[in-house]
Design a protein around this motif. Structure first.
Motif, mmCIF file in Angstrom:
data_model
loop_
_atom_site.group_PDB
_atom_site.id
_atom_site.type_symbol
_atom_site.label_atom_id
_atom_site.label_comp_id
_atom_site.label_asym_id
_atom_site.label_seq_id
_atom_site.Cartn_x
_atom_site.Cartn_y
_atom_site.Cartn_z
ATOM 1 N N ALA A 221 0.858 -1.182 0.000
ATOM 2 C CA ALA A 221 0.000 0.000 0.000
ATOM 3 C C ALA A 221 0.894 1.231 0.000
ATOM 4 N N TYR A 222 0.699 2.111 -0.968
ATOM 5 C CA TYR A 222 1.583 3.269 -1.138
ATOM 6 C C TYR A 222 0.745 4.540 -1.114
ATOM 7 N N ASP A 223 1.042 5.415 -0.157
ATOM 8 C CA ASP A 223 0.349 6.699 -0.048
ATOM 9 C C ASP A 223 1.253 7.791 -0.604
ATOM 10 N N MET A 224 0.774 8.545 -1.599
ATOM 11 C CA MET A 224 1.583 9.629 -2.155
ATOM 12 C C MET A 224 1.815 10.748 -1.152
ATOM 13 N N VAL A 225 0.972 10.852 -0.149
ATOM 14 C CA VAL A 225 1.164 11.820 0.927
ATOM 15 C C VAL A 225 2.256 11.305 1.857
ATOM 16 N N TYR A 226 3.042 12.214 2.434
ATOM 17 C CA TYR A 226 4.070 11.798 3.381
ATOM 18 C C TYR A 226 3.820 12.449 4.732
ATOM 19 N N SER A 227 4.295 11.779 5.773
ATOM 20 C CA SER A 227 4.011 12.235 7.134
ATOM 21 C C SER A 227 5.009 11.603 8.102
ATOM 22 N N PRO A 228 5.312 12.276 9.220
ATOM 23 C CA PRO A 228 6.186 11.670 10.226
ATOM 24 C C PRO A 228 5.587 10.391 10.820
#
Length: 284
Positions: A221-228
């Motif tokens: 599962a790959y989310d284009m959004v990034y987050s800590p």
């Protein structure tokens, strides 16, 4: 203004723009490759994108990255000199001048593929579900298909928008159209090897309304959004059976590296910059 003083001037343009990590990334690339440059974040008025771009290059600027909400306008502005990726996407995130003419490319898909490769996922023969049908999805469609996926389904909350994107790709790449399907979220199908969230849902700490059964064994599962922290989509994916869930920070650095290579003819090393950026996110 002294044009010589701005020969190595680059930047990222958007609205809003203060959150952009592009200045950090490109300055790290420059330090790594020994290239002297200035790279700044440029806030363009919502109705003043074209004028801001023209002023930048008139003053001697060399290249611009483009972020929301201006990628489609960037494509239109450089319509006479588009890369195939930008033409198919209808959006551009990289601008530069060549022989007095504005050129444009879209490096989002290249960034995504480079990160998937870094993570050890080849798309050759894989079944891929792309969630979303907006600009982010448009930017990666062609590279995903050219990477050899066996099937690519576009799933969107509004099925008509998914169908529109399907039509765009079918016209641009008729030889690959048979691999592409489109529909709503509720009929997204099952047993996908890779599920990519191209919506902005995680920015609002929510996840797309996806049905159970999406994930094949050991699926990514790959989310284009990034987050800590793990995004809402990543958390949902793990609960629904994904073997691995990652965010899009590697895509961010990868697309920046592709832009850097277009401008400077040098491919920077992504890994050290990716690690520095991840540390910066964790401790800020």
């Amino acid at each position: 203004m002294n044009v010589l003083a701005t020969t190595h001037r680059y930047g990222v343009i958007g609205n809003p723009i203060a959150q952009s990590r592009s200045p950090f990334i490109h300055r790290e690339f420059a330090r790594q490759t020994g290239i002297e440059l200035e790279y700044e974040a440029i806030l363009a008025p919502l109705e003043g994108f074209t004028a801001t771009v023209e002023d930048f290059f008139r003053a001697g600027g060399k290249g611009l990255n483009v972020t929301v909400p201006f990628k489609e306008q960037a494509c239109a502005l450089a319509s006479g000199h588009l890369s195939q990726r930008a033409s198919v996407a209808g959006a551009a995130n990289t601008l530069w001048m060549h022989e007095g003419e504005l050129h444009a490319c879209n490096t989002d898909g290249v960034g995504l593929l480079s990160d998937l490769e870094r993570l050890g996922y080849s798309l050759q023969g894989r079944r891929v579900l792309l969630v979303g049908a907006g600009g982010a999805a448009r930017g990666v469609m062609q590279p995903l298909l050219l990477a050899g996926c066996a099937a690519l389904r576009i799933a969107n909350r509004n099925p008509a928008r998914a169908g529109q994107l399907h039509d765009v790709v079918s016209r641009a790449m008729p030889e690959l159209a048979a691999r592409v399907q489109a529909g709503g979220l509720e009929d997204a199908g099952q047993n996908w090897d890779v599920v990519i969230n191209a919506t902005s849902s995680s920015l609002a700490n929510t996840a797309p309304d996806l049905p159970e059964g999406l994930y094949a064994q050991d699926a990514l599962a790959y989310d284009m959004v990034y987050s800590p922290e793990p995004t809402a989509f990543m958390q949902q994916a793990r609960q629904q059976g994904a073997g691995r869930a990652v965010d899009g920070i590697g895509m961010l650095v990868g697309q920046a590296a592709a832009s850097f290579a277009i401008w400077h003819g040098v491919a920077p090393d992504i890994e050290p910059v990716l690690h520095k950026l991840r540390d910066a996110l964790l401790y800020t």
